[in-house]
Design a protein around this motif. Structure first.
Motif, PDB file in Angstrom:
ATOM      1  N   LEU A   1      78.846  34.338  82.320  1.00 54.48           N
ATOM      2  CA  LEU A   1      79.274  34.247  80.933  1.00 54.48           C
ATOM      3  C   LEU A   1      79.867  35.570  80.467  1.00 54.48           C
ATOM      4  CD1 LEU A   1      79.337  32.379  78.439  1.00 54.48           C
ATOM      5  CD2 LEU A   1      77.122  33.344  77.805  1.00 54.48           C
ATOM      6  N   ALA A   2      79.332  36.681  80.984  1.00 56.11           N
ATOM      7  CA  ALA A   2      79.821  38.019  80.613  1.00 56.11           C
ATOM      8  C   ALA A   2      81.286  38.222  80.996  1.00 56.11           C
ATOM      9  CB  ALA A   2      78.959  39.096  81.261  1.00 56.11           C
ATOM     10  N   ASP A   3      81.809  37.405  81.904  1.00 62.37           N
ATOM     11  CA  ASP A   3      83.226  37.498  82.262  1.00 62.37           C
ATOM     12  C   ASP A   3      84.118  37.064  81.107  1.00 62.37           C
ATOM     13  OD1 ASP A   3      82.464  38.294  84.786  1.00 62.37           O
ATOM     14  OD2 ASP A   3      82.930  36.374  85.753  1.00 62.37           O
TER      15      ASP A   3
ATOM     16  N   VAL B   1      82.599  36.324  77.522  1.00 62.70           N
ATOM     17  CA  VAL B   1      82.044  36.519  76.180  1.00 62.70           C
ATOM     18  C   VAL B   1      81.582  37.949  75.979  1.00 62.70           C
ATOM     19  CG1 VAL B   1      80.193  35.854  74.588  1.00 62.70           C
ATOM     20  CG2 VAL B   1      81.313  34.120  75.981  1.00 62.70           C
ATOM     21  N   GLY B   2      81.948  38.515  74.846  1.00 60.62           N
ATOM     22  CA  GLY B   2      81.426  39.810  74.431  1.00 60.62           C
ATOM     23  C   GLY B   2      82.226  40.985  74.924  1.00 60.62           C
ATOM     24  N   ARG B   3      82.009  42.079  74.243  1.00 54.07           N
ATOM     25  CA  ARG B   3      82.589  43.344  74.672  1.00 54.07           C
ATOM     26  C   ARG B   3      81.676  43.878  75.769  1.00 54.07           C
ATOM     27  NH1 ARG B   3      83.783  42.428  69.230  1.00 54.07           N
ATOM     28  NH2 ARG B   3      81.593  42.638  68.754  1.00 54.07           N
ATOM     29  N   PRO B   4      82.224  44.345  76.878  1.00 61.73           N
ATOM     30  CA  PRO B   4      81.417  44.720  78.045  1.00 61.73           C
ATOM     31  C   PRO B   4      80.268  45.672  77.709  1.00 61.73           C
ATOM     32  CG  PRO B   4      83.750  44.786  78.584  1.00 61.73           C
ATOM     33  CD  PRO B   4      83.650  44.546  77.101  1.00 61.73           C
ATOM     34  N   GLY B   5      79.070  45.293  78.157  1.00 60.96           N
ATOM     35  CA  GLY B   5      77.899  46.145  78.018  1.00 60.96           C
ATOM     36  C   GLY B   5      77.325  46.227  76.624  1.00 60.96           C
ATOM     37  N   ILE B   6      77.845  45.426  75.690  1.00 63.30           N
ATOM     38  CA  ILE B   6      77.364  45.538  74.314  1.00 63.30           C
ATOM     39  C   ILE B   6      76.792  44.210  73.841  1.00 63.30           C
ATOM     40  CG2 ILE B   6      78.010  46.039  71.928  1.00 63.30           C
ATOM     41  CD1 ILE B   6      80.300  47.731  73.036  1.00 63.30           C
ATOM     42  N   ASP B   7      77.672  43.252  73.621  1.00 62.05           N
ATOM     43  CA  ASP B   7      77.295  42.031  72.924  1.00 62.05           C
ATOM     44  C   ASP B   7      76.252  41.191  73.660  1.00 62.05           C
ATOM     45  OD1 ASP B   7      79.034  42.763  70.940  1.00 62.05           O
ATOM     46  OD2 ASP B   7      80.664  41.528  71.672  1.00 62.05           O
ATOM     47  N   LEU B   8      76.448  40.949  74.945  1.00 63.44           N
ATOM     48  CA  LEU B   8      75.491  40.094  75.639  1.00 63.44           C
ATOM     49  C   LEU B   8      74.124  40.748  75.760  1.00 63.44           C
ATOM     50  CD1 LEU B   8      77.621  38.235  78.318  1.00 63.44           C
ATOM     51  CD2 LEU B   8      76.737  37.396  76.147  1.00 63.44           C
ATOM     52  N   GLU B   9      74.084  42.065  75.892  1.00 70.44           N
ATOM     53  CA  GLU B   9      72.787  42.759  75.888  1.00 70.44           C
ATOM     54  C   GLU B   9      72.094  42.577  74.553  1.00 70.44           C
ATOM     55  OE1 GLU B   9      72.661  46.833  77.131  1.00 70.44           O
ATOM     56  OE2 GLU B   9      73.889  46.424  78.897  1.00 70.44           O
ATOM     57  N   LEU B  10      72.842  42.703  73.470  1.00 71.78           N
ATOM     58  CA  LEU B  10      72.293  42.506  72.135  1.00 71.78           C
ATOM     59  C   LEU B  10      71.769  41.085  71.979  1.00 71.78           C
ATOM     60  CD1 LEU B  10      72.043  43.391  69.073  1.00 71.78           C
ATOM     61  CD2 LEU B  10      74.267  42.317  68.817  1.00 71.78           C
ATOM     62  N   ILE B  11      72.556  40.116  72.412  1.00 68.64           N
ATOM     63  CA  ILE B  11      72.148  38.719  72.308  1.00 68.64           C
ATOM     64  C   ILE B  11      70.912  38.468  73.156  1.00 68.64           C
ATOM     65  CG2 ILE B  11      72.860  36.349  72.856  1.00 68.64           C
ATOM     66  CD1 ILE B  11      75.770  37.366  72.134  1.00 68.64           C
ATOM     67  N   GLU B  12      70.883  39.009  74.368  1.00 66.90           N
ATOM     68  CA  GLU B  12      69.712  38.848  75.241  1.00 66.90           C
ATOM     69  C   GLU B  12      68.462  39.446  74.596  1.00 66.90           C
ATOM     70  OE1 GLU B  12      67.189  37.750  78.154  1.00 66.90           O
ATOM     71  OE2 GLU B  12      69.269  37.088  77.975  1.00 66.90           O
ATOM     72  N   ASN B  13      68.603  40.615  73.979  1.00 59.63           N
ATOM     73  CA  ASN B  13      67.461  41.231  73.292  1.00 59.63           C
ATOM     74  C   ASN B  13      66.965  40.352  72.153  1.00 59.63           C
ATOM     75  OD1 ASN B  13      67.493  43.448  74.979  1.00 59.63           O
ATOM     76  ND2 ASN B  13      68.693  44.710  73.581  1.00 59.63           N
ATOM     77  N   GLN B  14      67.879  39.764  71.389  1.00 62.66           N
ATOM     78  CA  GLN B  14      67.481  38.871  70.300  1.00 62.66           C
ATOM     79  C   GLN B  14      66.809  37.620  70.849  1.00 62.66           C
ATOM     80  OE1 GLN B  14      70.728  38.065  67.620  1.00 62.66           O
ATOM     81  NE2 GLN B  14      70.896  40.195  66.982  1.00 62.66           N
ATOM     82  N   LEU B  15      67.331  37.089  71.952  1.00 61.17           N
ATOM     83  CA  LEU B  15      66.729  35.903  72.561  1.00 61.17           C
ATOM     84  C   LEU B  15      65.330  36.204  73.084  1.00 61.17           C
ATOM     85  CD1 LEU B  15      69.819  34.466  74.466  1.00 61.17           C
ATOM     86  CD2 LEU B  15      68.643  33.419  72.529  1.00 61.17           C
ATOM     87  N   THR B  16      65.163  37.377  73.678  1.00 61.72           N
ATOM     88  CA  THR B  16      63.847  37.762  74.194  1.00 61.72           C
ATOM     89  C   THR B  16      62.847  37.943  73.044  1.00 61.72           C
ATOM     90  OG1 THR B  16      64.843  38.852  76.097  1.00 61.72           O
ATOM     91  CG2 THR B  16      62.596  39.520  75.512  1.00 61.72           C
TER      92      THR B  16
END
Length: 176
Positions: A25-27, A29-44
């Motif tokens: 999905l990181a390919d 969605v999101g700006r590299p190294g920023i958005d998906l990490e933020l989303i993952e942290n919120q999901l966790t």
């Protein structure tokens, strides 16, 4: 990616889902190294993420479309993720700048973290500070625009432009 609907396939600029299958999905969605990490942290932390401002990149990575992403994660040893992605580019383009109300406090600005890009938060912060300084200068000078411009270190024309931008003062009487 395990599955995606036709709307996402189109956003990712692919002809069919087969061109996306097996890619991360990181390919897309999101700006590299920023958005998906933020989303993952919120999901966790919460099990969900709501209305996160991000982008979807085309399959070749050459174009970006602004989107708002919400996500949920199931519990268990093998969690599953669900994403709802909504295009907001057209909505952002259609909004006139004057209709966007500025945040009035630091708390409102910090609530934007994770939902809005830092450059947009900085721009809003700058606008907020500029507006507050203009309001303070006008109050300090009893609404004398020439004096307020001098206090702020601006030309009168620059002050008038900023007054118009922020919808401040009685702009009907510009013969001062």
């Amino acid at each position: 990616m395990v599955i995606a609907n036709n709307a996402f396939v189109e956003l990712a600029e692919a002809a069919t889902f087969d061109q996306l299958r097996g890619r991360a999905l990181a390919d897309f969605v999101g700006r590299p190294g920023i958005d998906l990490e933020l989303i993952e942290n919120q999901l966790t932390k919460h099990g969900f993420a709501r209305n996160v401002g991000t982008v979807v990149r085309g399959r070749n990575g050459e174009s970006e479309e602004p989107v708002e992403l919400s996500a949920v994660r199931t519990g268990g040893e093998t969690p599953h993720y669900g994403f709802a992605i909504r295009q907001i580019g057209r909505r952002l383009r259609d909004l006139p700048p004057a209709s966007q109300e500025l945040p009035r406090s630091v708390e409102q600005l910090t609530e934007l973290v994770g939902r809005v890009a830092l450059k947009d938060i900085v721009r809003e912060s700058t606008d907020l500070i500029e507006r507050l300084c203009i309001e303070a200068a006008l109050s300090y000078t009893s609404d004398n625009r020439a004096s307020a411009a001098e206090v702020l270190g601006l030309s009168r024309q620059s002050l008038y432009s900023k007054l118009h931008r922020y919808g401040l003062g009685n702009l009907m009487d510009e013969s001062e």
